[in-house]
Design an enzyme around this catalytic site. Structure first.
Site, PDB file in Angstrom:
ATOM      1  N   LYS A 142      -0.713  -5.064   4.090  1.00  0.00           N
ATOM      2  CA  LYS A 142      -2.077  -5.792   4.985  1.00  0.00           C
ATOM      3  C   LYS A 142      -1.289  -6.396   6.205  1.00  0.00           C
ATOM      4  O   LYS A 142      -0.400  -7.189   6.097  1.00  0.00           O
ATOM      5  CB  LYS A 142      -2.627  -6.716   4.161  1.00  0.00           C
ATOM      6  CG  LYS A 142      -3.904  -7.281   4.817  1.00  0.00           C
ATOM      7  CD  LYS A 142      -4.791  -6.501   5.413  1.00  0.00           C
ATOM      8  CE  LYS A 142      -5.468  -5.499   4.736  1.00  0.00           C
ATOM      9  NZ  LYS A 142      -6.180  -4.352   5.280  1.00  0.00           N
ATOM     10  N   ASP A 193       0.901  -1.281  -0.052  1.00  0.00           N
ATOM     11  CA  ASP A 193      -0.001  -0.054  -0.098  1.00  0.00           C
ATOM     12  C   ASP A 193       0.738   1.273   0.259  1.00  0.00           C
ATOM     13  O   ASP A 193       0.606   2.408  -0.344  1.00  0.00           O
ATOM     14  CB  ASP A 193      -0.820  -0.133   1.253  1.00  0.00           C
ATOM     15  CG  ASP A 193      -2.112  -1.182   1.136  1.00  0.00           C
ATOM     16  OD1 ASP A 193      -1.808  -2.271   1.456  1.00  0.00           O
ATOM     17  OD2 ASP A 193      -3.028  -0.736   0.445  1.00  0.00           O
TER      18      ASP A 193
HETATM   19  O1  MRU Z   1      -7.586  -2.995   3.346  1.00  0.00           O
HETATM   20  P1  MRU Z   1      -7.411  -3.525   1.926  1.00  0.00           P
HETATM   21  O2  MRU Z   1      -7.849  -4.622   1.466  1.00  0.00           O
HETATM   22  O3  MRU Z   1      -7.331  -2.322   0.930  1.00  0.00           O
HETATM   23  O4  MRU Z   1      -5.842  -3.775   1.843  1.00  0.00           O
HETATM   24  C1  MRU Z   1      -5.099  -4.182   0.568  1.00  0.00           C
HETATM   25  C2  MRU Z   1      -3.627  -4.720   0.772  1.00  0.00           C
HETATM   26  O5  MRU Z   1      -3.136  -4.676   1.681  1.00  0.00           O
HETATM   27  C3  MRU Z   1      -3.334  -5.248  -0.617  1.00  0.00           C
HETATM   28  O6  MRU Z   1      -2.424  -6.272  -0.163  1.00  0.00           O
HETATM   29  C4  MRU Z   1      -2.425  -4.027  -0.830  1.00  0.00           C
HETATM   30  O7  MRU Z   1      -3.532  -3.155  -1.455  1.00  0.00           O
HETATM   31  C5  MRU Z   1      -1.394  -4.295  -1.958  1.00  0.00           C
HETATM   32  S1  MRU Z   1      -2.012  -4.569  -3.519  1.00  0.00           S
HETATM   33  C6  MRU Z   1      -2.758  -3.146  -3.928  1.00  0.00           C
END
Ligand code: MRU
Length: 377
Positions: free
Chosen positions: A258, A246
């Site tokens: 995540k 992110d």
């Molecule tokens: O909370 P989310 O579902 O938006 O988190 C997404 C993640 O952590 C993904 O692994 C991350 O966005 C990396 S790929 C875009």
């Protein structure tokens, strides 16, 4: 990607823009894999809500949604007063930026759009530029992911078992995905491999979204409980880890992703398993100097204390287009509370390489190679 919905196989993007209506069109990700539905936020505030409540989620997808949201908000302005217009655009930017704090893609996307909008000489010109720039961001996201696939596919050999965490697939972007891009490219090259999807509690993006995507694309996979990876690594059942991010710090190579990613990186290091992070250039934060300064989203405790699912239905199908009712069930002790940090930060020394659209780099190479990687400061 092509998906089969109500018996029809056709391509979808996660995020698109309906210019005549000034609506954004999003796949409603909270309902997947049980129901496939498109929703259309009509105002920039509705768009911010869709980002906040995770109708759309994943760094690249919320980047493109924020980009379109900025254009949507700008285009809704009536009048020709440039000072009032600028102040309105500032409000739109602030509302969209606040929707989710950890991913840097929305901020990078909106900053770029505002930079090019400044070239417009009138409100109407700036509105048109905003939409063109948002379309450009969305298209670049697709191109970046395709290039990530091209570079990353060489890491995948026949017979490999690959672990991924959360959903860094096409649903987390406009199309193709980051962590999944090398998998789709390897599949297209005829390689056979197996993917383990961490279920990714508390919201289960691995069990719901990544598993659905891989099933749709015919990639062999199994869902594992988040706690099972260490055991499988110890038994030699995982050869490679690929995750998304992110926010990746260009200056240090630290990777926010995540919650649970850091634990997987520690385990991979312990078992000498290569650990790769796949990112488009919009995920790089060139400003922050240390991972501790990355804002980590704290989410509602109910996500940890319970779970969402659908009740069984005699009509339910594998790809879930008809199913029972979506319900939340409380799992935890009724009198207990919970902490729910949404992301964690993996230090550079645990990362084997960062797969980007321009090649694979060691995390500490990002800063010395910053010009190739789009740094313009
Ligand atoms: O909370 P989310 O579902 O938006 O988190 C997404 C993640 O952590 C993904 O692994 C991350 O966005 C990396 S790929 C875009």
């Amino acid at each position: 990607m092509n998906v089969t919905v109500r018996g029809k196989n056709r391509p979808y993007r996660t995020v698109t823009f309906d210019a005549p209506r000034n609506h954004i069109r999003l796949i409603e990700q909270r309902l997947l894999p049980h129901t496939f539905k498109i929703v259309a936020p009509r105002t920039f505030r509705e768009t911010a809500t869709a980002i906040h409540n995770m109708t759309v989620r994943g760094a690249g997808a919320i980047g493109a949604t924020a980009a379109y949201g900025l254009a949507q908000g700008a285009r809704a302005f009536r009048g020709s007063n440039r000072r009032k217009f600028s102040s309105h655009v500032e409000t739109v930017y602030t509302v969209l930026k606040a929707a989710r704090p950890t991913a840097v893609d929305p901020v990078n996307a909106m900053n770029e759009i505002r930079r090019v909008m400044a070239q417009g000489k009138s409100v109407a010109e700036q509105q048109a530029i905003a939409l063109a720039a948002a379309e450009e961001f969305a298209n670049a996201d697709v191109q970046h992911c395709a290039r990530i696939g091209w570079h990353g596919a060489k890491l995948i050999r026949n017979g490999m078992k690959i672990l991924t965490h959360c959903n860094a697939g096409w649903l987390a972007f406009v199309d193709v995905g980051s962590a999944t891009a090398p998998m789709y490219a390897a599949q297209a090259a005829g390689k056979k491999f197996h993917v383990f999807c961490d279920e990714t509690r508390p919201r289960s993006q691995g069990a719901t979204l990544t598993a659905w995507e891989l099933a749709q694309q015919g990639v062999a996979h199994e869902i594992i409980a988040d706690n099972a990876a260490g055991h499988l690594m110890q038994r030699g059942e995982i050869d490679l880890v690929i995750v998304g991010s992110d926010r990746t710090l260009g200056r240090t190579g630290e990777v926010a992703n995540k919650i649970g990613t850091y634990a997987k990186a520690v385990l991979a290091k312990r078992h000498e398993i290569p650990f790769y992070v796949a990112i488009p250039l919009s995920t790089i934060d060139w400003n922050l100097r240390r991972g501790r300064d990355i804002p980590i989203e704290e989410r509602h405790e109910n996500e940890v204390l319970g779970a969402w699912g659908v009740t069984p239905s005699p009509k339910s199908k594998v790809h879930g287009l008809k199913s029972g009712k979506r319900v939340y069930v409380r799992v935890a002790n009724p009198t207990s509370g919970a902490r729910n940090p949404g992301f964690d930060v993996t230090p550079a020394e645990l990362i084997t390489g960062i797969i980007t659209p321009v090649g694979i780099f060691q995390p500490t190479e990002l800063w010395p190679r910053r010009r190739e990687l789009g740094f313009t400061g």
